[in-house]
Design a protein around this motif. Structure first.
Motif, mmCIF file in Angstrom:
data_model
loop_
_atom_site.group_PDB
_atom_site.id
_atom_site.type_symbol
_atom_site.label_atom_id
_atom_site.label_comp_id
_atom_site.label_asym_id
_atom_site.label_seq_id
_atom_site.Cartn_x
_atom_site.Cartn_y
_atom_site.Cartn_z
ATOM 1 N N THR A 4 0.947 -1.235 0.056
ATOM 2 C CA THR A 4 -0.021 0.000 0.040
ATOM 3 C C THR A 4 0.979 1.366 -0.025
ATOM 4 O O THR A 4 0.289 2.141 -0.825
ATOM 5 N N ALA A 7 1.964 1.838 -3.491
ATOM 6 C CA ALA A 7 0.833 2.451 -4.249
ATOM 7 C C ALA A 7 0.759 4.005 -4.171
ATOM 8 O O ALA A 7 0.674 4.653 -4.862
ATOM 9 N N LEU A 89 -5.939 1.682 2.196
ATOM 10 C CA LEU A 89 -6.249 1.640 0.837
ATOM 11 C C LEU A 89 -7.376 2.343 0.500
ATOM 12 O O LEU A 89 -7.348 3.452 -0.530
ATOM 13 N N GLN A 224 -3.383 3.583 -10.925
ATOM 14 C CA GLN A 224 -4.397 2.296 -10.727
ATOM 15 C C GLN A 224 -3.538 1.152 -10.864
ATOM 16 O O GLN A 224 -4.067 0.141 -10.452
ATOM 17 N N GLU A 227 -2.088 0.335 -7.806
ATOM 18 C CA GLU A 227 -2.960 -0.305 -6.855
ATOM 19 C C GLU A 227 -3.523 -1.743 -7.207
ATOM 20 O O GLU A 227 -3.888 -2.185 -6.347
#
Length: 244
Positions: A4, A7, A89, A224, A227
């Motif tokens: 995370t 990301a 997240l 994205q 993620e």
């Protein structure tokens, strides 16, 4: 560094570049609007205003709707689990996509274009778009419940207006779930949602003409995708996998 955190770092870098691009683009727009020089000079320097049926306007409208559901799902799961990784997240996604949604709607206001296009199907601006210039296959998502590289083949159903969007039934399931069950369902729904969003953003990278918007779309693809990788790992940690 956790998945995370990686990301978030990717998204922060992309978001910072986008914010600077929007700032400079806005300054250029104001300066051009105040320029009362010769007509040919104004025509050469003034930014082109996209048409209502352009890819620029279509992407701004559709991605604003797409982002709004991601924000909604993230707020739902925040209250359905105590897992800090999932809650973190969800917070990051909600914060990032709410800010990007504000940019997209702000551009529509700046261009004096409607936020809803009457009589125009969602993602119609992507018709005929099957691949991007980087060699990505825009049609590699056909297994996602009718999803394709173009929005033209997608059949809206049960509140799912565009590829990747959750249905009303799925959102109700998420609201009723809790704990690990809610975490898995959220991660699966958001994985589908991000895949649809990446597909749409790649379409804008190819078709949009406003440079700041193209940069925003490219930043969305990078963030994205990061993620998506993080969510795949989080699902695996919970003994689950993406739905497609």
């Amino acid at each position: 560094m956790t998945v995370t955190e990686r990301a978030r770092r990717t998204r922060w870098v992309a978001g910072s570049a986008v914010a600077l691009a929007v700032l400079f683009a806005g300054a250029a727009t104001v300066a051009s609007a105040r320029d009362d020089g010769a007509e040919h000079h104004a025509a050469a320097t003034a930014p082109r205003t996209p048409a209502a049926d352009s890819a620029d306007a279509g992407f701004a409208r559709d991605m604003a709707v797409h982002h709004q559901q991601a924000v909604e799902m993230s707020f739902i799961v925040r209250d359905r689990t105590k897992d800090e990784d999932v809650r973190r997240l969800a917070y990051d996604i909600a914060n990032t996509q709410a800010n990007q949604r504000g940019m997209l709607l702000g551009w529509l206001d700046l261009w004096e274009l409607p936020k809803v296009a009457a009589g125009q199907e969602p993602m119609a601006w992507m018709d005929g778009q099957h691949g991007d210039h980087d060699g990505h296959d825009m049609g590699d998502m056909d297994g996602m419940d009718g999803m394709s590289g173009s929005g033209g083949g997608y059949q809206a159903h049960d509140g799912s207006l565009m590829p990747g969007m959750a249905t009303r039934t799925e959102l109700d399931r998420l609201r009723k779930a809790s704990g690990k069950q809610a975490e898995i369902l959220y991660l699966q729904l958001m994985t589908d949602h991000h895949k649809g969003g990446v597909d749409m953003a790649r379409g804008c990278v190819n078709l949009c003409t406003v440079k700041a918007e193209k940069r925003l779309a490219q930043g969305m693809v990078a963030a994205q995708q990061s993620e998506l990788d993080a969510m795949a790992e989080m699902l695996a940690q919970r003994g689950a996998a993406p739905r497609s």
